[in-house]
Design a protein around this motif. Sequence first.
Motif, mmCIF file in Angstrom:
data_model
loop_
_atom_site.group_PDB
_atom_site.id
_atom_site.type_symbol
_atom_site.label_atom_id
_atom_site.label_comp_id
_atom_site.label_asym_id
_atom_site.label_seq_id
_atom_site.Cartn_x
_atom_site.Cartn_y
_atom_site.Cartn_z
ATOM 1 N N ASP A 179 0.844 -1.195 0.000
ATOM 2 C CA ASP A 179 0.000 0.000 0.000
ATOM 3 C C ASP A 179 0.882 1.249 0.000
ATOM 4 O OD1 ASP A 179 -2.314 1.481 0.131
ATOM 5 O OD2 ASP A 179 -2.905 0.784 2.118
ATOM 6 N N ASP A 180 0.335 2.363 -0.461
ATOM 7 C CA ASP A 180 1.008 3.669 -0.395
ATOM 8 C C ASP A 180 2.415 3.592 -0.975
ATOM 9 O OD1 ASP A 180 -1.264 4.342 1.065
ATOM 10 O OD2 ASP A 180 -0.297 3.960 2.976
ATOM 11 N N ASP A 202 0.761 5.354 -4.477
ATOM 12 C CA ASP A 202 0.144 6.251 -3.506
ATOM 13 C C ASP A 202 -0.590 7.394 -4.189
ATOM 14 O OD1 ASP A 202 -0.133 6.845 -0.595
ATOM 15 O OD2 ASP A 202 0.679 8.762 -1.294
ATOM 16 N N GLU A 236 -4.368 4.390 -6.508
ATOM 17 C CA GLU A 236 -5.401 4.841 -5.573
ATOM 18 C C GLU A 236 -5.594 6.339 -5.702
ATOM 19 O OE1 GLU A 236 -3.958 3.498 -1.741
ATOM 20 O OE2 GLU A 236 -2.710 5.263 -1.506
HETATM 21 MG MG MG Z 1 -3.051 3.636 0.243
#
Ligand code: MG
Length: 288
Positions: A179-180, A202, A236
């Motif tokens: 993630d990110d 991200d 995202e």
């Molecule tokens: Mg994220």
Amino acid sequence: RAKDAGKNTHRFFAADMNSQTFERLRLENALRQALERREFELHYQPQVSAVSHTFEAVEALIRWRHPTLGLVPPLKFIPLAEETGLIRPIGVWILNEACRQLTAWDAAGIKVPRVAVNLSARQFSPALVQQVAEALHASGLEASRLELEITESLLMQNPLEAVDILHQLKSLGVHIAIDDFGTGYSSLSYLKRFPLDALKIDRSFVDGLPLDEDDAAIAEAIMAMAKKLRFTVVAEGVETLEQSQFLQTKGCALLQGYYFARPMPAGELAGWMKGRSVMRLSADEVMI
Ligand code: MG
Ligand code: C2E
Ligand code: MG
Ligand code: MG
């Protein structure tokens, strides 16, 4: 006079600290009871194919329905849950609830291919493997329909242990995503040693697309590298058509963001899917 001012500053600071400490204690106590009182809920944000815009997955995002504060977003309580260790029991609830929800959708004939669940660093221990196995077993969900989102910093805290746990998780059959991606301290050389399936670019890099040259360079570099390493790329925070088109052209597989849908309660997903299929049908009609 300087001394007085200093004293005052100190007194104000102390008073401030007290109210902050008090607030924190109150929040901590409420958080302790929130699980028993069933005040947490998971909202779900769709991920769609960048090429066909078909619905491919949801990310589960926790919210706290506080009796007086209303709906509390995760950034307001997850850090405290992490500090206090409460994230461990909450994390177990999240895993079970997300898996249960997918099989509930199955039973209702609502086709949700996969769910992504965020993990905190404090959940990432050898006990996690058992917790994931139990959530899969209790719900009957097929492991490949569960994706676990972890962060770069989690991996880098203890890379050797992380590799071991990831291999155990992978042998259950779940997917692993970072993630990110791009915001943490990461060593690119480690990426190939971890058994990963996906990188999530991200939101901060998606923001300026397609015009911001730095964001574009970073996003493209991540996608080029991911392709070589055979990772799926998810973007995202996609908020505009232009961002979505740029990402699709550069080889991003999945898109997630307000442009497609905001996170929503489980009960609203079927309506969102239906609304889209109507929209897509009428769009096709226009083209014919
Ligand atoms: Mg994220
Ligand atoms: P994340 O995992 O990176 O989740 C994406 C966040 O971006 C979500 O915020 C989502 O609502 C928001 N978002 C999605 N699309 C857009 C967009 O187009 N524009 C903008 N501005 N924002 C968008 P949310 O739900 O407030 O969650 C924030 C963070 O809290 C998450 O970031 C994750 O790190 C953490 N979190 C959320 N749920 C959980 C959970 O169940 N467990 C753990 N450990 N952490 C969680
Ligand atoms: Mg996430
Ligand atoms: Mg995150």
